[in-house]
Write a protein that holds these residues in place. Structure first.
Motif, PDB file in Angstrom:
ATOM      1  N   ASN A   1      64.077  46.041  40.705  1.00 14.25           N
ATOM      2  CA  ASN A   1      65.010  45.598  41.743  1.00 14.25           C
ATOM      3  C   ASN A   1      65.471  44.153  41.526  1.00 14.25           C
ATOM      4  OD1 ASN A   1      65.329  47.723  44.044  1.00 14.25           O
ATOM      5  ND2 ASN A   1      63.151  47.800  43.513  1.00 14.25           N
ATOM      6  N   GLY A   2      65.251  43.641  40.320  1.00 12.39           N
ATOM      7  CA  GLY A   2      65.719  42.300  39.993  1.00 12.39           C
ATOM      8  C   GLY A   2      64.820  41.189  40.471  1.00 12.39           C
ATOM      9  N   GLY A   3      63.606  41.511  40.869  1.00  9.75           N
ATOM     10  CA  GLY A   3      62.670  40.502  41.341  1.00  9.75           C
ATOM     11  C   GLY A   3      61.666  40.107  40.276  1.00  9.75           C
ATOM     12  N   LYS A   4      60.791  39.163  40.613  1.00 12.51           N
ATOM     13  CA  LYS A   4      59.737  38.763  39.686  1.00 12.51           C
ATOM     14  C   LYS A   4      58.536  38.249  40.467  1.00 12.51           C
ATOM     15  CE  LYS A   4      61.404  34.022  38.910  1.00 12.51           C
ATOM     16  NZ  LYS A   4      61.767  33.037  37.866  1.00 12.51           N
ATOM     17  N   ILE A   5      57.391  38.333  39.829  1.00 14.53           N
ATOM     18  CA  ILE A   5      56.147  37.817  40.406  1.00 14.53           C
ATOM     19  C   ILE A   5      55.979  36.389  39.902  1.00 14.53           C
ATOM     20  CG2 ILE A   5      53.644  38.099  40.543  1.00 14.53           C
ATOM     21  CD1 ILE A   5      54.074  41.104  40.105  1.00 14.53           C
ATOM     22  N   VAL A   6      55.995  35.428  40.829  1.00 13.00           N
ATOM     23  CA  VAL A   6      55.945  34.016  40.449  1.00 13.00           C
ATOM     24  C   VAL A   6      54.527  33.472  40.418  1.00 13.00           C
ATOM     25  CG1 VAL A   6      58.275  33.600  41.334  1.00 13.00           C
ATOM     26  CG2 VAL A   6      56.296  33.221  42.832  1.00 13.00           C
ATOM     27  N   GLY A   7      53.561  34.247  40.894  1.00 19.38           N
ATOM     28  CA  GLY A   7      52.175  33.804  40.870  1.00 19.38           C
ATOM     29  C   GLY A   7      51.257  34.832  41.496  1.00 19.38           C
ATOM     30  N   SER A   8      49.966  34.679  41.245  1.00 21.83           N
ATOM     31  CA  SER A   8      48.975  35.573  41.848  1.00 21.83           C
ATOM     32  C   SER A   8      47.620  34.904  41.823  1.00 21.83           C
ATOM     33  CB  SER A   8      48.898  36.918  41.114  1.00 21.83           C
ATOM     34  OG  SER A   8      48.415  36.747  39.797  1.00 21.83           O
ATOM     35  N   VAL A   9      46.753  35.337  42.719  1.00 17.95           N
ATOM     36  CA  VAL A   9      45.391  34.836  42.785  1.00 17.95           C
ATOM     37  C   VAL A   9      44.504  35.975  43.260  1.00 17.95           C
ATOM     38  CG1 VAL A   9      45.612  34.004  45.166  1.00 17.95           C
ATOM     39  CG2 VAL A   9      43.913  32.967  43.637  1.00 17.95           C
ATOM     40  N   ARG A  10      43.272  36.012  42.804  1.00 21.72           N
ATOM     41  CA  ARG A  10      42.353  37.088  43.166  1.00 21.72           C
ATOM     42  C   ARG A  10      41.200  36.540  44.005  1.00 21.72           C
ATOM     43  NH1 ARG A  10      42.248  40.972  37.711  1.00 21.72           N
ATOM     44  NH2 ARG A  10      44.433  41.626  37.950  1.00 21.72           N
ATOM     45  N   HIS A  11      40.774  37.358  44.942  1.00 20.56           N
ATOM     46  CA  HIS A  11      39.685  36.948  45.839  1.00 20.56           C
ATOM     47  C   HIS A  11      38.627  38.039  45.897  1.00 20.56           C
ATOM     48  CE1 HIS A  11      40.594  39.717  49.223  1.00 20.56           C
ATOM     49  NE2 HIS A  11      41.857  39.557  48.877  1.00 20.56           N
ATOM     50  N   SER A  12      37.429  37.675  46.267  1.00 20.31           N
ATOM     51  CA  SER A  12      36.334  38.633  46.379  1.00 20.31           C
ATOM     52  C   SER A  12      36.462  39.431  47.668  1.00 20.31           C
ATOM     53  CB  SER A  12      34.987  37.906  46.353  1.00 20.31           C
ATOM     54  OG  SER A  12      34.912  36.983  47.426  1.00 20.31           O
ATOM     55  N   THR A  13      35.784  40.561  47.717  1.00 20.60           N
ATOM     56  CA  THR A  13      35.781  41.388  48.920  1.00 20.60           C
ATOM     57  C   THR A  13      35.063  40.671  50.056  1.00 20.60           C
ATOM     58  OG1 THR A  13      35.722  43.364  47.529  1.00 20.60           O
ATOM     59  CG2 THR A  13      35.137  43.657  49.828  1.00 20.60           C
ATOM     60  N   ASP A  14      35.554  40.880  51.272  1.00 21.08           N
ATOM     61  CA  ASP A  14      34.988  40.287  52.485  1.00 21.08           C
ATOM     62  C   ASP A  14      35.040  38.764  52.455  1.00 21.08           C
ATOM     63  OD1 ASP A  14      33.962  40.444  55.013  1.00 21.08           O
ATOM     64  OD2 ASP A  14      31.887  40.784  54.403  1.00 21.08           O
ATOM     65  N   THR A  15      36.183  38.243  52.021  1.00 16.09           N
ATOM     66  CA  THR A  15      36.404  36.793  52.032  1.00 16.09           C
ATOM     67  C   THR A  15      36.623  36.311  53.465  1.00 16.09           C
ATOM     68  OG1 THR A  15      37.276  36.694  49.785  1.00 16.09           O
ATOM     69  CG2 THR A  15      37.999  34.974  51.304  1.00 16.09           C
ATOM     70  N   LYS A  16      35.992  35.212  53.829  1.00 17.38           N
ATOM     71  CA  LYS A  16      36.125  34.671  55.187  1.00 17.38           C
ATOM     72  C   LYS A  16      37.152  33.550  55.280  1.00 17.38           C
ATOM     73  CE  LYS A  16      32.785  37.390  56.477  1.00 17.38           C
ATOM     74  NZ  LYS A  16      33.124  38.661  57.180  1.00 17.38           N
ATOM     75  N   ASP A  17      37.409  32.880  54.172  1.00 17.70           N
ATOM     76  CA  ASP A  17      38.308  31.726  54.192  1.00 17.70           C
ATOM     77  C   ASP A  17      39.359  31.897  53.097  1.00 17.70           C
ATOM     78  OD1 ASP A  17      39.591  29.336  54.316  1.00 17.70           O
ATOM     79  OD2 ASP A  17      37.838  28.099  53.850  1.00 17.70           O
ATOM     80  N   PHE A  18      40.597  32.167  53.511  1.00 17.24           N
ATOM     81  CA  PHE A  18      41.702  32.361  52.577  1.00 17.24           C
ATOM     82  C   PHE A  18      42.549  31.096  52.417  1.00 17.24           C
ATOM     83  CE2 PHE A  18      40.724  36.771  53.430  1.00 17.24           C
ATOM     84  CZ  PHE A  18      41.065  37.433  52.260  1.00 17.24           C
ATOM     85  N   SER A  19      42.104  29.984  52.952  1.00 10.79           N
ATOM     86  CA  SER A  19      42.965  28.793  53.012  1.00 10.79           C
ATOM     87  C   SER A  19      43.450  28.351  51.630  1.00 10.79           C
ATOM     88  CB  SER A  19      42.225  27.649  53.712  1.00 10.79           C
ATOM     89  OG  SER A  19      41.008  27.331  53.049  1.00 10.79           O
ATOM     90  N   SER A  20      42.565  28.289  50.651  1.00 11.36           N
ATOM     91  CA  SER A  20      42.989  27.809  49.329  1.00 11.36           C
ATOM     92  C   SER A  20      43.985  28.767  48.686  1.00 11.36           C
ATOM     93  CB  SER A  20      41.772  27.622  48.417  1.00 11.36           C
ATOM     94  OG  SER A  20      41.112  28.851  48.183  1.00 11.36           O
ATOM     95  N   TYR A  21      43.769  30.065  48.883  1.00  9.30           N
ATOM     96  CA  TYR A  21      44.683  31.069  48.325  1.00  9.30           C
ATOM     97  C   TYR A  21      46.044  30.994  49.012  1.00  9.30           C
ATOM     98  CZ  TYR A  21      40.092  32.953  47.051  1.00  9.30           C
ATOM     99  OH  TYR A  21      38.816  33.104  46.585  1.00  9.30           O
ATOM    100  N   LEU A  22      46.040  30.844  50.320  1.00  7.97           N
ATOM    101  CA  LEU A  22      47.293  30.802  51.067  1.00  7.97           C
ATOM    102  C   LEU A  22      48.086  29.532  50.756  1.00  7.97           C
ATOM    103  CD1 LEU A  22      45.990  32.206  54.480  1.00  7.97           C
ATOM    104  CD2 LEU A  22      47.585  33.338  52.909  1.00  7.97           C
ATOM    105  N   LEU A  23      47.381  28.426  50.516  1.00  4.51           N
ATOM    106  CA  LEU A  23      48.078  27.194  50.148  1.00  4.51           C
ATOM    107  C   LEU A  23      48.767  27.342  48.791  1.00  4.51           C
ATOM    108  CD1 LEU A  23      45.512  24.509  51.355  1.00  4.51           C
ATOM    109  CD2 LEU A  23      47.799  24.952  52.306  1.00  4.51           C
ATOM    110  N   GLN A  24      48.107  28.043  47.859  1.00  5.69           N
ATOM    111  CA  GLN A  24      48.747  28.317  46.572  1.00  5.69           C
ATOM    112  C   GLN A  24      49.999  29.159  46.755  1.00  5.69           C
ATOM    113  OE1 GLN A  24      46.170  29.491  43.179  1.00  5.69           O
ATOM    114  NE2 GLN A  24      44.444  29.078  44.551  1.00  5.69           N
ATOM    115  N   ALA A  25      49.891  30.182  47.608  1.00  2.10           N
ATOM    116  CA  ALA A  25      51.040  31.051  47.860  1.00  2.10           C
ATOM    117  C   ALA A  25      52.162  30.281  48.539  1.00  2.10           C
ATOM    118  CB  ALA A  25      50.608  32.235  48.723  1.00  2.10           C
ATOM    119  N   GLN A  26      51.799  29.407  49.475  1.00  2.00           N
ATOM    120  CA  GLN A  26      52.789  28.648  50.229  1.00  2.00           C
ATOM    121  C   GLN A  26      53.575  27.702  49.319  1.00  2.00           C
ATOM    122  OE1 GLN A  26      51.134  26.065  53.299  1.00  2.00           O
ATOM    123  NE2 GLN A  26      52.726  26.732  54.731  1.00  2.00           N
ATOM    124  N   SER A  27      52.909  27.136  48.337  1.00  2.00           N
ATOM    125  CA  SER A  27      53.557  26.160  47.446  1.00  2.00           C
ATOM    126  C   SER A  27      54.209  26.808  46.223  1.00  2.00           C
ATOM    127  CB  SER A  27      52.525  25.127  46.973  1.00  2.00           C
ATOM    128  OG  SER A  27      51.490  25.757  46.225  1.00  2.00           O
TER     129      SER A  27
END
Length: 464
Positions: free
Chosen positions: A251-277
Motif C-alpha cells: 500500500n506504499g507504506g514502510k516500517i520506520v522502526g521496531s522494538v521488541r518487549h518481553s511478555t507481561d511487561t509492566k513499563d512500556f515508557s522506553s518503547y513508547l518514547l522510541q515510537a513517539q520520536s
C-alpha cells in the motif's frame, strides 16, 4: 507422574459409590463434588507432582441429580455406559495470567456449553464425554508436560484453546505423534497452517495473516504510511509483524522502526518514547492480552494519540476493550472473527455465555472454543471413535462448507486452516454504546476466501 485429576469423596457411604458414572452423554468422576470453584461448575481439583492444576467439570444443572444417578449406576445402569464411545476433552488455557480474560475459564465454559448443545442432537447419547482442564501458565515446557501426562496417563483425545503460539508450536508435533487432535482456538501464528501444519491440527478463530491483512490493509489504505512496531518477543508477535510488513509495503507504506518487549511487561515508557520520536504515523501493537492493554493505557498517559500518532492493535479482543473502557479505546480499528452482536444466533450465544461468566461477553477465542468443540464432537460421532485423531480431522474436512452458528459459512482446508468470514470493526465512542459490551461498529465483512492466506502460499507439506 500425574494421578487422576480428582480426589476421593469423603463421608458416610462414599465408599459404596462408583468412582465414575454417566449422566446422559457426560462421563464424570465422582470424587468430592462438594468442592466448587464457581457457581457454574462442581469441580474436583488436585495438583500433581509437577505443580500444575487440573480439574474435572460438571455443569451446575447436573449437580442436583448426581448422587441419585450414581446410585442408579451402581444398581445396574452401568451396562448401558459400556456401549458408549468415550471422548475426553482437555482444555489447556491460561487460567491465571495475562491471557486469561481472552480464553481461560471462559474457554472452559464455552467448551461445556458445546458439550451441552451437542447432547441435544439426535444420536448424541452414543458418546460419553468428559472435560478436564489445566493452566498452561503460558510456558511451553509446562504445557508440554501437561499434554504428555494427559495423553499417556489420562486418555485425553483432544486439546482445546492452547494459549500462545509458542505453546501451540511446541505441542503440535506431540499431538501428531500420539494421533490425537489439537483445536487451536487461541493461537495466532500462521505457521500452524504453514510449514508446521499436521494432519491432526485444526486452526480455528484467527491467525496473524488474517489480522495483518484486515487491520494493516485498512489503515494503510486510509493514509497510514509510516509504521513503528512495538512487538512482543515471542512467536505471535514475530508473526504479526512479519505478516503485516508486505501488506504495508503493498500500500506504499514502510516500517520506520521496531522494538521488541518481553511478555507481561509492566513499563512500556522506553518503547513508547522510541515510537513517539520515530516520526511514525501508526504505532502497531504486535502483542496481545495484558500487554496490549498496558501499552494503550500508557500511550494515553504519554499523550501519544493526542499528539497525532495513531495506535493499531494488531490483536485485540472485546475483553481488552472492556478493560480499557470506551473513553480510552474509542476509534481503535481491529479485525475479529466473532462479535456477539451480529445476528440473532450470536446474540443468543453471547447473552447465554455472559449469564454463566459473571456478565462478561465472549471473546472470539471463547467463541472459537465453542464452535470447534461442537464440530469436533459431530465428527467423532460420524467416525464412531475418538482414538484416530487424523480420521476425526478428515471427517471435519469431509463436511465441506457448513453453517457454523457463530462464525457463519465455515470450512476446514487441507492445511488445517478453518476459513470463515472476518470483520473489520471500530470501537464505539461512549455515547454510541447502548448497553453492556456494545462496543463495536462493523465497518466491513471480509469473505472467507479473502480473509485467510491462500492455500498455495503457506508451504504446508500436506498441500499437494
Amino acid at each position: 507422574m500425574a494421578r487422576h485429576i480428582s480426589s476421593r469423596a469423603k463421608g458416610a457411604g462414599a465408599s459404596r459409590l462408583p468412582e465414575k458414572f454417566l449422566y446422559g452423554n457426560f462421563r464424570f468422576t465422582y470424587k468430592n463434588f462438594s468442592r466448587t470453584n464457581s457457581a457454574a461448575d462442581a469441580t474436583a481439583i488436585r495438583r500433581n507432582e509437577q505443580g500444575y492444576r487440573e480439574e474435572t467439570h460438571m455443569p451446575s444443572s447436573r449437580r442436583g441429580a448426581s448422587l441419585a444417578l450414581a446410585f442408579s449406576v451402581a444398581l445396574g445402569f452401568g451396562s448401558a455406559a459400556l456401549a458408549q464411545v468415550p471422548v475426553k476433552v482437555g482444555v489447556l488455557a491460561d487460567m491465571s495470567g495475562i491471557f486469561s480474560d481472552i480464553g481461560g475459564k471462559g474457554s472452559l465454559e464455552a467448551t461445556l456449553m458445546a458439550v451441552e448443545d451437542f447432547k441435544r442432537l439426535p444420536g448424541a447419547d452414543a458418546l460419553a464425554i468428559e472435560v478436564v482442564s489445566a493452566d498452561a501458565q503460558n510456558k511451553p515446557d509446562i504445557a508440554s508436560n501437561v499434554v504428555r501426562t494427559w495423553f499417556d496417563s489420562e486418555g485425553v483425545d483432544v486439546l482445546v484453546d492452547l494459549p500462545t503460539s509458542a505453546i501451540s508450536l511446541a505441542v503440535a508435533s506431540l499431538v501428531k505423534d500420539k494421533n490425537k487432535v489439537a483445536l487451536f482456538t487461541a493461537s495466532g501464528t500462521s505457521e500452524l497452517t504453514g510449514k508446521s501444519c499436521t494432519p491432526n491440527s485444526v486452526h480455528w478463530t484467527y491467525d496473524t495473516w488474517a489480522l495483518a491483512h484486515g487491520t494493516a490493509d485498512a489503515i494503510a489504505k486510509a493514509g497510514g504510511k509510516r509504521w513503528f512496531f512495538l512487538t512482543a518477543d515471542f512467536a505471535l508477535g514475530h508473526s504479526l509483524e512479519r505478516d503485516a510488513a508486505p501488506v504495508i509495503a503493498a500500500n506504499g507504506g514502510k516500517i520506520v522502526g521496531s522494538v521488541r518487549h518481553s511478555t507481561d511487561t509492566k513499563d512500556f515508557s522506553s518503547y513508547l518514547l522510541q515510537a513517539q520520536s520515530s516520526g511514525a504515523q501508526i504505532i502497531a501493537l504486535a502483542n496481545a492480552g495484558g500487554d496490549t492493554i498496558t501499552a494503550i493505557k500508557q500511550a494515553a498517559e504519554f499523550g501519544i494519540t493526542a499528539g497525532g500518532q495513531k495506535l493499531a492493535g494488531m490483536l485485540l479482543f472485546i475483553s481488552d476493550i472492556h478493560s480499557l473502557g470506551l473513553a480510552t479505546a474509542q476509534g481503535l480499528q481491529l479485525t475479529t472473527g466473532f462479535y456477539w452482536d451480529v445476528n440473532d444466533q450470536t446474540r443468543a450465544f453471547g447473552k447465554r455465555f455472559a449469564a454463566r461468566n459473571s456478565g462478561r461477553y465472549p471473546s472470539m477465542n471463547q467463541a472459537g472454543a465453542y464452535s470447534a468443540v461442537l464440530t469436533y464432537l459431530k465428527a467423532v460421532a460420524k467416525v464412531g471413535s475418538a482414538k484416530d485423531g487424523a480420521a476425526v480431522v478428515r471427517a471435519i474436512r469431509d463436511m465441506g462448507p457448513f453453517e457454523d452458528p457463530l462464525f457463519g459459512r465455515t470450512q476446514l482446508r487441507e492445511d488445517g486452516r478453518v476459513i470463515h468470514p472476518m470483520m473489520l470493526v471500530q470501537v464505539k465512542a461512549p455515547s454510541e454504546s447502548k448497553g453492556p459490551f456494545d462496543y463495536y461498529k462493523v465497518l466491513a465483512t471480509i469473505p472467507a476466501d479473502q480473509a485467510f492466506r491462500p492455500l498455495a502460499d503457506g508451504n504446508c507439506p500436506l498441500v499437494k
